[in-house]
Scaffold this active site. Structure first.
Site, mmCIF file in Angstrom:
data_model
loop_
_atom_site.group_PDB
_atom_site.id
_atom_site.type_symbol
_atom_site.label_atom_id
_atom_site.label_comp_id
_atom_site.label_asym_id
_atom_site.label_seq_id
_atom_site.Cartn_x
_atom_site.Cartn_y
_atom_site.Cartn_z
ATOM 1 N N ASP A 46 -1.713 7.031 6.007
ATOM 2 C CA ASP A 46 -2.769 6.111 5.593
ATOM 3 C C ASP A 46 -3.012 5.180 6.779
ATOM 4 O O ASP A 46 -2.156 4.368 7.119
ATOM 5 C CB ASP A 46 -2.287 5.321 4.359
ATOM 6 C CG ASP A 46 -3.251 4.192 3.973
ATOM 7 O OD1 ASP A 46 -4.322 4.066 4.582
ATOM 8 O OD2 ASP A 46 -2.904 3.436 3.041
ATOM 9 N N LYS A 50 -11.988 -1.169 6.445
ATOM 10 C CA LYS A 50 -11.098 -2.031 7.197
ATOM 11 C C LYS A 50 -11.451 -2.036 8.687
ATOM 12 O O LYS A 50 -11.272 -3.039 9.343
ATOM 13 C CB LYS A 50 -9.642 -1.608 7.008
ATOM 14 C CG LYS A 50 -9.147 -1.718 5.573
ATOM 15 C CD LYS A 50 -8.714 -3.125 5.209
ATOM 16 C CE LYS A 50 -8.503 -3.330 3.715
ATOM 17 N NZ LYS A 50 -7.641 -2.347 3.081
ATOM 18 N N TRP A 61 0.833 -1.211 0.000
ATOM 19 C CA TRP A 61 0.000 0.000 0.000
ATOM 20 C C TRP A 61 0.862 1.253 0.000
ATOM 21 O O TRP A 61 0.538 2.245 -0.655
ATOM 22 C CB TRP A 61 -0.983 -0.009 1.170
ATOM 23 C CG TRP A 61 -1.988 -1.104 1.043
ATOM 24 C CD1 TRP A 61 -2.149 -2.185 1.872
ATOM 25 C CD2 TRP A 61 -2.986 -1.256 0.004
ATOM 26 N NE1 TRP A 61 -3.165 -2.987 1.411
ATOM 27 C CE2 TRP A 61 -3.695 -2.452 0.283
ATOM 28 C CE3 TRP A 61 -3.328 -0.517 -1.123
ATOM 29 C CZ2 TRP A 61 -4.736 -2.910 -0.528
ATOM 30 C CZ3 TRP A 61 -4.372 -0.966 -1.932
ATOM 31 C CH2 TRP A 61 -5.057 -2.148 -1.633
HETATM 32 C C1 LIG Z 1 -7.084 -1.757 1.857
HETATM 33 C C2 LIG Z 1 -6.075 -0.708 1.996
HETATM 34 C C3 LIG Z 1 -5.990 0.358 1.094
HETATM 35 C C4 LIG Z 1 -6.888 0.460 -0.122
HETATM 36 O O1 LIG Z 1 -8.141 0.860 0.256
HETATM 37 P P1 LIG Z 1 -9.310 1.138 -0.804
HETATM 38 O O2 LIG Z 1 -10.312 1.845 0.049
HETATM 39 O O3 LIG Z 1 -9.766 -0.201 -1.284
HETATM 40 O O4 LIG Z 1 -8.774 1.962 -1.887
HETATM 41 C C5 LIG Z 1 -5.041 1.333 1.309
HETATM 42 N N1 LIG Z 1 -4.216 1.272 2.359
HETATM 43 C C6 LIG Z 1 -4.250 0.268 3.250
HETATM 44 C C7 LIG Z 1 -3.300 0.275 4.405
HETATM 45 C C8 LIG Z 1 -5.186 -0.755 3.099
HETATM 46 O O5 LIG Z 1 -5.225 -1.754 3.982
#
Ligand SMILES: *Cc1c(COP(=O)(O)O)cnc(C)c1O
Length: 357
Positions: free
Chosen positions: A170, A194, A102
């Protein structure tokens, strides 16, 4: 059907009462005489939902008044680009930490907007740990990092301090799982699916003072200032996703907030990691001091026993623990709504496996 213990990495499981209330609202929302998903997002009841969602986010994350909250579309994946668009000035640069898949996607998108310096990476060791983050060149607008690496099962145990530039993170897979000091942060973003709610929305917590300073002509949807000016209603928001995220935050608040869930998350992680470490058939993937409490990665020491173990956990009603294809092995994702009992079921299966092998 008996209960499935869902250890999927995402979308996350949600509390039963949240699913119940959300599904009822889809059929007929309270006494409004309409389904939640048929009603205008400009109607008073939905505007109240958006307001409560934004204020609960601030409250649960203990964010000061310099922060504003947005719930937009495009997931964290669009967040990679949006972040860079709004925070890297024309001709400017930013520092990024490379901690896996990511993080690399974030770096790739940011490179559209400026010079990106990868200041730390654990690529050479297969991302089994996260690099320590210290001072970076002050020419950079910010330092971006991924607090929890969903795929590799690594996590920053402590947030970086003294980096000399604001932090941007993030936090998709560990937002609201633990308390942290938000002082050094300028922007936090997280895909809801998540740990906060269903797929369809991404949360931004942005320091409003840092917007509008890039000198760029930002396309409207990517301009966080445009969204702020419209109270997160620049266009039709993902109403179901926002509503269900609000219900999940109400659930978390009733439980005692992030401090309370952090204790439970610690207990759950300790339970499974101690079995991984005790059981001679398994090994953990991540370095012990970088282990994630959300996504626990481990493997069998003898791959030839795989099908036997898989049968056992399947029979116990466990799903979603196959590791990501890039890592292999197993990954148990234990987000906020996962009960300790489900973790105990997995631990019991691992013990039984040892006994019967
Ligand atoms: C799943 C995930 C993403 C991507 O998320 P989307 O909402 O599907 O674009 C980005 N960063 C991390 C750490 C993730 O676990």
């Amino acid at each position: 059907m008996s209960k499935i213990h869902n250890f999927s990495a995402g979308p996350c499981i949600l509390p039963h009462e949240v699913l119940k209330e959300a599904s009822e609202a889809v059929k007929s929302w309270e006494n409004h005489g309409l389904s939640l998903i048929e009603m205008s997002h400009r109607s008073k009841p939905f505007v109240e939902v958006m307001d409560e969602t934004r204020s609960l986010t601030k409250e649960l994350l203990n964010l000061s008044d310099r922060f504003e909250i947005l719930y937009l579309q495009g997931g964290a994946s669009l967040g990679f680009l949006t972040t860079a668009y709004n925070l890297i000035p024309e001709g400017g640069s930013a520092a990024y930490a490379d901690t896996g898949t990511w993080a690399n996607k974030a770096i790739k998108e940011a490179r559209h907007l400026g010079e990106i310096e990868v200041v730390a990476s654990t690529k050479d060791s297969g991302y089994t740990s996260v690099p320590k983050l210290g001072a970076v060149d002050s020419k950079h607008s910010f330092l971006h990092f991924t607090t929890n690496n969903t795929i590799y099962g690594t996590q920053y145990q402590e947030m970086p301090t003294d980096t000399g530039v604001p932090l941007v993170a993030d936090m998709s897979s560990d937002i609201m799982s633990r308390e942290f000091d938000t002082t050094p942060f300028q922007l936090i973003y997280a895909g809801a699916q998540k740990n906060m709610g269903p797929a369809g929305t991404v949360m931004y917590a942005i320091d409003k003072n840092c917007l509008g300073k890039t000198g760029r002509d930002i396309p409207s949807y990517l301009d966080l200032g445009v969204h702020l000016g419209k109270d997160s209603m620049f266009n039709t928001p993902p109403v179901f996703s926002v509503f269900t995220t609000m219900l999940t935050m109400r659930w978390l608040k009733n439980l005692g907030g992030v401090a309370a869930i952090e204790k439970i998350n610690n207990e759950k992680a300790a339970l499974l990691y101690s079995e991984i470490d005790r059981n001679p058939l398994f090994s953990g993937h991540a370095d012990v001091n970088c282990r994630s409490k959300m996504n626990l990665t481990f493997r069998l020491n003898d791959d030839s026993l795989g099908s036997k173990f898989d049968t056992l956990w399947n029979d116990a009603g466990i799903s979603g623990i196959k590791g990501h294809r890039s890592v292999g092995g197993y990954r148990a994702s234990m987000y906020n709504a996962m009960p300790l009992d489900s973790v105990q079921v997995l631990v019991d299966v691992m013990k039984e496996f040892e006994r019967t092998i």
